[in-house]
Structure formats: structure tokens, C-alpha cells
Design an enzyme around this catalytic site. Structure first.
Site, PDB file in Angstrom:
ATOM      1  CB  CYS A  58      -0.924  -0.001   1.207  1.00  0.00           C
ATOM      2  SG  CYS A  58      -2.268  -1.205   1.107  1.00  0.00           S
ATOM      3  CB  CYS A 100      12.888   2.340  -4.333  1.00  0.00           C
ATOM      4  SG  CYS A 100      13.412   1.244  -2.996  1.00  0.00           S
TER       5      CYS A 100
END
Length: 383
Positions: free
Chosen positions: A197, A342
Site C-alpha cells: 500500500c 526507491c
């Protein structure tokens, strides 16, 4: 389902009859069902998006003993969906926050607070005292751990998961002949194939909807009414508002669950050793304006809109995996030192490995942009 018998033969008090009068009016529940709820004990693993409605409605229903397992703290980005918490609890224990809200909602509920993450060392001891378990987790290693511990202990498991606009609910291990999570997912998906999520986002109400369905299944099991989602997987798509039901059967070829294993290694095999750099070291290079430094960001465009490191090149991981961006990266890296980041460092580590297979040397940024936000730029939004 058989619940513990403590207090189950005692009549309901006048206050209980008033509080639970709407249950008592239901012939399927009635006084006997309410006594079952009072005598029941439920462990909720996680009190985030799924755990918030689960805990609130189990407490409101009169479940006598509720256990909460969560070692995390409340963060601002949680409040979009984790409605059991409030702004006053930011930076403080999620488990304590949830327990405080339950105490305010129903002081007749006993709440056991376990301020720790579920692990192979504590799972069996934490789960054993409860009648059933609700899975409110958001990652594959813990889902497999919860499942396997419930199988070993013979505990029913109410499963739920969400991603973006879609959610799933099922009941596992209700009987010895029932399917469990390993019948739905025989092995974990390759690392990075299913984004979390935090990477893909989630519609705020989606965990609420799935958590409510989990609470419904828990109440049905405790009171022994209706038809539980045993052998059935309910899939909800909020964008189209369609509900689909899939049949789930025991896989006869599935290996028996005989003990707990290293679930992190099972779900996320260790990557090959690689060069890495801390965000502090990277910041020093960028501040020095070194001509030979190139930083690429392998997150999704939607993540980059939330926060980004100045001067980085956005090249999503998917374009490296399908080979589309390899030549672009090769061109950027020509005669340069290539660094890859990232959100947390996992996707970038895989990117470094993939680029290496194309002959492109790169260095992973440990902790990703989340570490950057914590250690370098306190004004940067975290998600």
C-alpha cells in the site's frame, strides 16, 4: 465455534441488555449469542487500516476479551484510513492508541496490549490463549506466519487484505478440513511483484470495508450463525462496486504445516551482495555537486509526486524489469557513478541487480527516500 466458557452461564446485566438490545432482538443472536460474544476472546494482529474497524466493531459487539498485537507507532500518513487513531496519538504506540479508544467505547471489554510485532519466537504464545484470530497485517511474511501458527494451534483465522481499490476476505482453518492461506497462495509472489500500500496506494475507505466484513465473519463464528466464508473467497472491487465470490478448496498436494519457518527469507530471498551507500553519504556527494554522480529513482510516478530528491531521474522499476529503460540508464551511467533509490531500498536493490545483469554497475541507496526524509530533509513528506 466453541468459545471459552468464562462467564458464559451468567445472565446479562440490565446495562448489558440495554447496550446490546439490538442484538437481543435478533432471533439468530439473542441472549445466548450475546453471552457467547462476552465469553469470546479474539486476537487482532495489526491495528492499522484493517484492524481499526475490526477492533471498533468487535468491542461494540461486546466481545469480552480482545488482544492487540502491533509494535508500530501512529504516523500522519496512517490517519487517511486507520480511523481508530487520532492526531493526539501521533508518534505514540498504535496498540496503546487502539486500546484507549476501545476503553472509551466499551469499558466492559478486556483489552490485552502486545506492543510488539508478531514473530516466529512469540507467535504461538501470543495466539494460543484466544478463540480466534483476525489478520490485519499488510505483508506476506506475517500473513504466512499468522496462518501457519493458527494451523498448528487449531485456531480459526479471519483473513483480509487490500490493495488500491480491491479487497479480499475469507475464513481459514475453521475446521481441520477447511482451507487455509496456503490454499489461496501456495507460495509467495516474487519480491516486488505485488506492491505494498505504501508503494501503490489505497483508497482510504477500502480497509474499512474489508475490516467490517472481517468483523462480521468473526461475530458469525462466535455466535455460530449464518454461513461463514469458509471455502469461499470474497473479492470486492470498490471502483465498480462489484462483489465476486470464488470457491477455495484444500490443495491435496500442499505440504503439511509442521513448524514455523523463517518467513522473511521464505517471502524475500536474500539478494546478492552489492555496493550500497547511506543517505548521508549520498547527500554529501550531491551537495559537492560532483559531475560524475547520477541518481535514478525507480519508484512509481505517483510516489514521485508526493516527494522526490532534487536532481534525480525518475525511471520506474517496471521499465527496468521489461527492459524498456535499460538503454536510457546505460546512457545516463556512461562515465558516471550510478546510484539507485526507491522508497525503502528494496526495489532499488533489485534494480541494481537487474542492471548488473545488463553490465551496468550501480550502487543502492540504503533506506531510500524514507531515510532521506528522516535524516536529511525533515520538511519532506513521508508516505
Amino acid at each position: 465455534m466453541t468459545t471459552s466458557s468464562t462467564g458464559s452461564n451468567n445472565d446479562l446485566t440490565p446495562a448489558e441488555r440495554e447496550r446490546y438490545s439490538r442484538h437481543l432482538l435478533l432471533p439468530e443472536v439473542g441472549t445466548d449469542g450475546q453471552k457467547r460474544l462476552r465469553a469470546a476472546s479474539v486476537l487482532c494482529v495489526g491495528c492499522g487500516g484493517l484492524g481499526s474497524p475490526l477492533l471498533l466493531y468487535l468491542a461494540a459487539a461486546g466481545v469480552g476479551r480482545i488482544g492487540i498485537v502491533d509494535g508500530d507507532v501512529v504516523e500522519l500518513s496512517n490517519l487517511q484510513r486507520q480511523v481508530i487513531h487520532g492526531e493526539g496519538w501521533l508518534g505514540r504506540s498504535k496498540a496503546q492508541s487502539a486500546a484507549s479508544r476501545i476503553a472509551d467505547l466499551n469499558s466492559g471489554c478486556r483489552v490485552d496490549v502486545h506492543e510488539q510485532m508478531l514473530s516466529i519466537e512469540n507467535a504461538l504464545d501470543l495466539i494460543a490463549p484466544y478463540d480466534l484470530v483476525c489478520d490485519g497485517t499488510d505483508n506476506f511474511p506475517t500473513r504466512f506466519l499468522v496462518n501457519d501458527a493458527c494451523v498448528l494451534l487449531g485456531k480459526p483465522l479471519i483473513y483480509g487484505s487490500v490493495q488500491r481499490f480491491v479487497g479480499q476476505v475469507s475464513v481459514f482453518n475453521r475446521t481441520a478440513d477447511s482451507p487455509n492461506y496456503r490454499d489461496l497462495l501456495t507460495e509467495p509472489p516474487p519480491p516486488g511483484e505485488v506492491p505494498s500500500c505504501a508503494e501503490a496506494g489505497v483508497m482510504g475507505v477500502m480497509p474499512g470495508l474489508i475490516g467490517l466484513l472481517q468483523a462480521s465473519e468473526a461475530i458469525k463464528l462466535i455466535t455460530d450463525i449464518g454461513l461463514p466464508l469458509d471455502g469461499r473467497l470474497l473479492v470486492v472491487d470498490a471502483l465498480t462496486m462489484r462483489f465476486r465470490e470464488l470457491t477455495l478448496k484444500v490443495d491435496p498436494a500442499r505440504q503439511p504445516i509442521e513448524n514455523l519457518i523463517d518467513y522473511r527469507q521464505f517471502c524475500r530471498p536474500e539478494l546478492l551482495a552489492m555496493d550500497s551507500i547511506s543517505v548521508t553519504e549520498l547527500n554529501a556527494l550531491l551537495e559537492a555537486e560532483a559531475d560524475d554522480v547520477v541518481l535514478i529513482d525507480v519508484r512509481n510516478p505517483s510516489e514521485a509526486e508526493v516527494a522526490s530528491i532534487a536532481g534525480s531521474h525518475l525511471i520506474p522499476m517496471s521499465t527496468i524489469e521489461n527492459g524498456e529503460a535499460v538503454d536510457q540508464v546505460r546512457s545516463l551511467a556512461q562515465g558516471k557513478r550510478l546510484y539507485v533509490h526507491c522508497k525503502l531500498g528494496g526495489r532499488s536493490a533489485r534494480a541494481v541487480q537487474m542492471l548488473g545483469s545488463h553490465g551496468i554497475e550501480a550502487i543502492n541507496v540504503d533506506g531510500g527516500i524514507d531515510a532521506w526524509a528522516q535524516l536529511i530533509d525533515a520538511e519532506m513528506a513521508r508516505y
